[in-house]
Design a protein around this motif. Structure first.
Motif, mmCIF file in Angstrom:
data_model
loop_
_atom_site.group_PDB
_atom_site.id
_atom_site.type_symbol
_atom_site.label_atom_id
_atom_site.label_comp_id
_atom_site.label_asym_id
_atom_site.label_seq_id
_atom_site.Cartn_x
_atom_site.Cartn_y
_atom_site.Cartn_z
ATOM 1 N N SER A 298 61.016 23.522 7.204
ATOM 2 C CA SER A 298 61.590 22.599 8.189
ATOM 3 C C SER A 298 60.773 22.674 9.460
ATOM 4 O O SER A 298 60.059 23.651 9.701
ATOM 5 N N TYR A 299 60.877 21.591 10.273
ATOM 6 C CA TYR A 299 60.167 21.525 11.541
ATOM 7 C C TYR A 299 61.175 21.671 12.702
ATOM 8 O O TYR A 299 62.245 21.043 12.695
ATOM 9 N N ILE A 300 60.789 22.494 13.677
ATOM 10 C CA ILE A 300 61.640 22.646 14.879
ATOM 11 C C ILE A 300 60.740 22.715 16.100
ATOM 12 O O ILE A 300 59.560 23.076 16.013
ATOM 13 N N SER A 301 61.331 22.389 17.263
ATOM 14 C CA SER A 301 60.587 22.472 18.525
ATOM 15 C C SER A 301 60.498 23.926 18.973
ATOM 16 O O SER A 301 61.382 24.746 18.689
ATOM 17 N N ILE A 302 59.458 24.238 19.699
ATOM 18 C CA ILE A 302 59.267 25.601 20.182
ATOM 19 C C ILE A 302 60.337 26.009 21.201
ATOM 20 O O ILE A 302 60.542 27.192 21.480
ATOM 21 N N ASP A 303 61.046 25.014 21.769
ATOM 22 C CA ASP A 303 62.104 25.301 22.746
ATOM 23 C C ASP A 303 63.459 25.562 22.087
ATOM 24 O O ASP A 303 64.445 25.826 22.776
ATOM 25 N N THR A 304 63.538 25.463 20.768
ATOM 26 C CA THR A 304 64.816 25.641 20.069
ATOM 27 C C THR A 304 65.294 27.087 20.191
ATOM 28 O O THR A 304 64.516 28.018 19.931
ATOM 29 N N ASP B 180 48.715 31.481 8.968
ATOM 30 C CA ASP B 180 47.909 30.372 8.427
ATOM 31 C C ASP B 180 48.748 29.110 8.421
ATOM 32 O O ASP B 180 49.615 28.937 7.552
ATOM 33 N N LEU B 181 48.521 28.243 9.422
ATOM 34 C CA LEU B 181 49.323 27.019 9.513
ATOM 35 C C LEU B 181 49.041 26.103 8.332
ATOM 36 O O LEU B 181 49.932 25.425 7.827
ATOM 37 N N GLN B 182 47.797 26.066 7.898
ATOM 38 C CA GLN B 182 47.493 25.149 6.795
ATOM 39 C C GLN B 182 48.218 25.551 5.522
ATOM 40 O O GLN B 182 48.784 24.722 4.832
ATOM 41 N N SER B 183 48.233 26.895 5.262
ATOM 42 C CA SER B 183 48.955 27.330 4.064
ATOM 43 C C SER B 183 50.436 27.076 4.207
ATOM 44 O O SER B 183 51.115 26.728 3.241
ATOM 45 N N SER B 184 50.943 27.236 5.429
ATOM 46 C CA SER B 184 52.367 26.987 5.615
ATOM 47 C C SER B 184 52.681 25.509 5.489
ATOM 48 O O SER B 184 53.732 25.127 4.993
ATOM 49 N N GLN B 185 51.742 24.667 5.927
ATOM 50 C CA GLN B 185 52.000 23.228 5.845
ATOM 51 C C GLN B 185 51.945 22.748 4.392
ATOM 52 O O GLN B 185 52.477 21.706 4.058
ATOM 53 N N VAL C 132 56.976 25.531 13.513
ATOM 54 C CA VAL C 132 57.283 25.345 14.936
ATOM 55 C C VAL C 132 56.255 24.397 15.534
ATOM 56 O O VAL C 132 55.044 24.573 15.342
ATOM 57 N N THR C 133 56.746 23.382 16.263
ATOM 58 C CA THR C 133 55.853 22.390 16.876
ATOM 59 C C THR C 133 55.946 22.454 18.383
ATOM 60 O O THR C 133 56.934 22.911 18.957
ATOM 61 N N ASP C 134 54.863 21.931 19.034
ATOM 62 C CA ASP C 134 54.886 21.885 20.493
ATOM 63 C C ASP C 134 55.468 20.566 20.962
ATOM 64 O O ASP C 134 56.037 19.803 20.165
ATOM 65 N N ALA C 135 55.286 20.260 22.264
ATOM 66 C CA ALA C 135 55.869 19.048 22.826
ATOM 67 C C ALA C 135 55.272 17.781 22.218
ATOM 68 O O ALA C 135 55.920 16.720 22.215
ATOM 69 N N THR C 136 54.030 17.882 21.660
ATOM 70 C CA THR C 136 53.395 16.702 21.041
ATOM 71 C C THR C 136 53.656 16.642 19.533
ATOM 72 O O THR C 136 53.001 15.893 18.817
ATOM 73 N N LEU C 137 54.568 17.502 19.077
ATOM 74 C CA LEU C 137 54.947 17.604 17.661
ATOM 75 C C LEU C 137 53.826 18.151 16.782
ATOM 76 O O LEU C 137 53.857 18.011 15.551
ATOM 77 N N GLU C 138 52.834 18.780 17.415
ATOM 78 C CA GLU C 138 51.781 19.434 16.650
ATOM 79 C C GLU C 138 52.224 20.845 16.270
ATOM 80 O O GLU C 138 52.780 21.574 17.098
ATOM 81 N N PRO C 139 52.020 21.256 15.011
ATOM 82 C CA PRO C 139 52.405 22.615 14.588
ATOM 83 C C PRO C 139 51.642 23.668 15.376
ATOM 84 O O PRO C 139 50.434 23.560 15.597
ATOM 85 N N VAL C 140 52.360 24.709 15.820
ATOM 86 C CA VAL C 140 51.739 25.810 16.562
ATOM 87 C C VAL C 140 51.952 27.150 15.849
ATOM 88 O O VAL C 140 51.453 28.189 16.301
#
Length: 534
Positions: free
Chosen positions: A30-36, A19-24, A53-61
């Motif tokens: 902390s926020y990190i890129s999916i390529d980390t 649940d991204l909303q609950s996690s947000q 974890v965010t994608d290339a557009t900084l949107e949470p995935v």
């Protein structure tokens, strides 16, 4: 061996739709890129409970929690541990590992068999409780970081092994040491016994040679190059002649050996071979040494008189080595003797007639000496009826390996130092070197290598001449050493079996008995090592 850690994308796929909303809504994240890389994610859990974890557009995935990452790390560890244990159990080598405090952390089944100590007694105990410090090569590696590659080692008085050691490095720091060992005790002892037996056989052969000299006139000449074969063919053509022979060549090429071959091929077994080094006799003594003297010929002379070298060579060969150093006044007298086959001894009045063949040798350019007025032209043409030019060693490099092995065996037996292995790099250096001193320098070199050899091995570090050393990257102990050690053992086994067959004149039953194995085992080993069964 390497097992990749999972990527963040793979972890998120296993998260089953968090649940991204609950996690947000949580503040402690902390926020990190999916390529980390996962290795950079783990330290973040020290500051927060959850990672977004965010994608290339900084949107949470998706999001990660400590339990997920811990489970992934544990699974990766299980894979690595399974690979490691299987590898250790597969190797037919003793493998041991110690940590920073020299405590044993790995003790393979082969180590148990080799040292007769169970792993249950060794693990988590200081290795110094079981072996003395001076016999622990891996302890030295732990302390200095110096790796050992294919070295003969004796961890116990009754055990000889071929060992590789290497430090375990982590973040630039030594955190342990690994050793891989193969038992070669029986091979070394058998090689020593064969060495002793060979020495006895050689001693007997030398005695037999004195009683029954070899009929091969080229026995002392080693090498199978085209140049050597051509010289042997030319010498063979001299068999029925009495002509003078002039041997040319640099210092150290073995001109005297070719002189002996010329003598042996055209003279009888009992014919004398008298050698004079023209560069080693004082000019004032030259005439008396060459022609001898009558009693009372000069002050200090032997009252009985003395025969000269010319008379001693009667019916045989007079070898004039370094003829270019002969004084001019003696050249005139020698020329007269060669022409008349007669001479007067010093202080004598009676002419002595002699019949002998003459062979001369020099490293000088006699035609240049003639032009400088230092050598008589008429003597040159008298000596140079048939000439042999012995090429330097650098022009017949194909003979170097045979010569090196011959001298190695000679000095190994003389100094009672069996040699088990020669570094391939050393052989490369011997082949690349220009050898200004020719065969004499090679012989001296091999004597030096035998004298300073350790553990039955000689390598390029013992070479006295300057030679660029080819750096060899030490292979990973657990990936490459198995093949290298096994190859080394096969080479040693092959040499031992071939020596046993040679000592028994090819008799397989006798060779097997000498080796302490059955005939069937001998045949199996010969097939495995590709030794021809005749």
């Amino acid at each position: 061996m390497k097992h990749q850690l999972p990527t963040l994308e793979q972890l998120l796929q296993k998260a089953s739709g968090k649940d991204l909303q609950s996690s947000q809504r949580r503040e402690n994240h902390s926020y990190i890129s999916i390529d980390t890389p996962l290795s950079e994610v783990i330290p973040l859990f020290l500051e927060c409970e959850q990672i977004v974890v965010t994608d290339a557009t900084l949107e949470p995935v998706g999001s990660l929690q400590q339990a997920q990452v811990l489970q992934a790390m544990y699974q990766a560890f299980q894979y690595l541990d399974a690979y490691f244990k299987t590898l250790i159990e597969t190797l037919d080598l003793s493998v041991s590992v110690i940590d920073e405090q020299a405590n044993v952390v790995v003790w393979s089944e082969m180590a148990e068999q080799l040292f007769s100590i169970p792993a249950s007694d060794m693990l988590d105990k200081p290795i110094t409780d079981f072996f003395t410090v001076d016999m622990l090569a891996m302890l030295k590696t732990l302390q200095t970081g110096e790796a050992v590659y294919r070295k003969h080692h004796q961890p116990r008085e009754d055990l000889i092994v071929l060992i590789n050691t290497k430090p375990v490095m982590l973040n630039g720091k030594i955190v342990g040491s690994v050793a891989a060992e193969a038992d070669i005790t029986s091979q070394v002892r058998l090689h020593q016994e064969l060495h002793d037996a060979t020495q006895k056989v050689l001693h007997l052969e030398q005695k037999m040679a004195k009683l029954s000299p070899s009929t091969d006139p080229f026995q002392q000449i080693k090498g199978k190059s085209k140049a050597i074969k051509r010289l042997k063919n030319m010498i063979t053509m001299l068999a029925s002649t009495k002509t003078s022979v002039l041997i040319l060549g640099e210092n150290g090429v073995g001109k005297e050996l070719f002189a002996h071959s010329v003598h042996n091929i055209r003279e009888g077994r009992d014919a004398p071979f008298v050698e004079i080094n023209c560069g080693a006799i004082a000019p004032t003594l030259f005439e008396s040494e060459l022609f001898g003297y009558e009693k009372g010929a000069f002050s200090g002379a032997d009252q009985k008189g003395k025969k000269g070298m010319v008379e001693l060579a009667r019916g045989g060969t007079l070898f004039l080595d370094e003829i270019g150093e002969m004084p001019l006044d003696m050249q005139v007298k020698l020329l007269r003797v060669l022409q008349e086959k007669a001479y007067y001894p010093l202080g004598g009045t009676k002419k002595i007639e002699v019949d002998f063949c003459v062979i001369a040798a020099t490293n000088r350019d006699l035609e240049v000496l003639i032009a400088e007025g230092k050598f008589r032209e008429d003597l040159y043409y008298r000596l140079n009826v048939f000439s042999l030019l012995v090429p330097p060693l650098r022009e017949r490099r194909e003979d170097i390996i045979e010569l090196a092995q011959f001298f190695l065996d000679e000095f190994s037996l003389r100094y009672h130092r069996p040699i088990y292995a020669i570094s391939p790099t050393l052989m490369d250096h011997l082949l690349d070197y220009h050898w200004p001193g020719n065969i004499r320098e090679l012989r001296n070199m091999m004597e030096r290598l035998v004298v300073f050899s350790t553990d039955g091995i000689i390598n390029e570090e013992l070479l006295p001449f300057s030679q660029p050393v080819k750096t060899r990257k030490s292979p990973p102990v657990l990936e490459v050493v198995e093949h290298s050690l096994r190859e080394e053992q096969d080479q040693l086994d092959r040499k031992i079996i071939q020596q046993a067959l040679a000592l028994e004149k090819g008799n397989k039953q006798a060779a097997a008995k000498r080796l302490g194995i059955s005939r069937k085992t001998l045949y199996n080993k010969m097939n495995k090592l590709r030794i021809p069964i005749k």
